[in-house]
Design a protein around this motif. Structure first.
Motif: not given
Length: 123
Positions: A67-75, A85-86, A113-114
């Motif tokens: 996964g790669y985060v584009l925006s926001g915060r992911l737990g 991650i942000g 995401w893959m």
């Protein structure tokens, strides 16, 4: 002016992207023009408060997640470890390990995401 592709077997035009609204405040948008056996390549959105499963629970399935985060915060909880991650951060884990993903901020978390499940893996 470049000609816009109308339909090509290798191209997924944004306006025709398949979208799934899942429970838990999650949206998947398929980034491939058709199903790819053993892989899901997705734009994911976790709404504020959205999660892949309830707090205190985990899910497992065959394969690997990238996964790669584009925006926001992911737990991201994998096994006993949780991190946030942000934008610009990426993650990889073996999805056979119990895991949970959740929005960890005050805005939707959006990423690319893959999920790769090897051929022959149980669905």
């Amino acid at each position: 002016m470049p000609q816009k592709l109308i339909s090509a077997p290798l191209v997924q035009l944004g306006e025709t992207r398949g979208t799934l609204k899942l429970g838990g405040g999650i949206t998947w948008e398929r980034l491939t023009p058709r199903d790819v056996p053993g892989a899901d390549f997705l734009k994911i959105t976790y709404d504020v408060g959205g999660a892949s499963c309830p707090e205190g629970r985990r899910q497992t399935h065959p394969g690997h997640e990238f996964g790669y985060v584009l925006s926001g915060r992911l737990g991201v909880t994998v096994g006993f470890d949780t991190t946030e991650i942000g934008p610009g951060d990426s993650v990889y884990f073996d999805s056979a390990t119990p895991h949970r993903l959740f929005d960890a901020g005050d805005e939707p978390a959006v990423g690319v995401w893959m999920v790769h499940a090897p051929f022959g893996s149980p669905e």
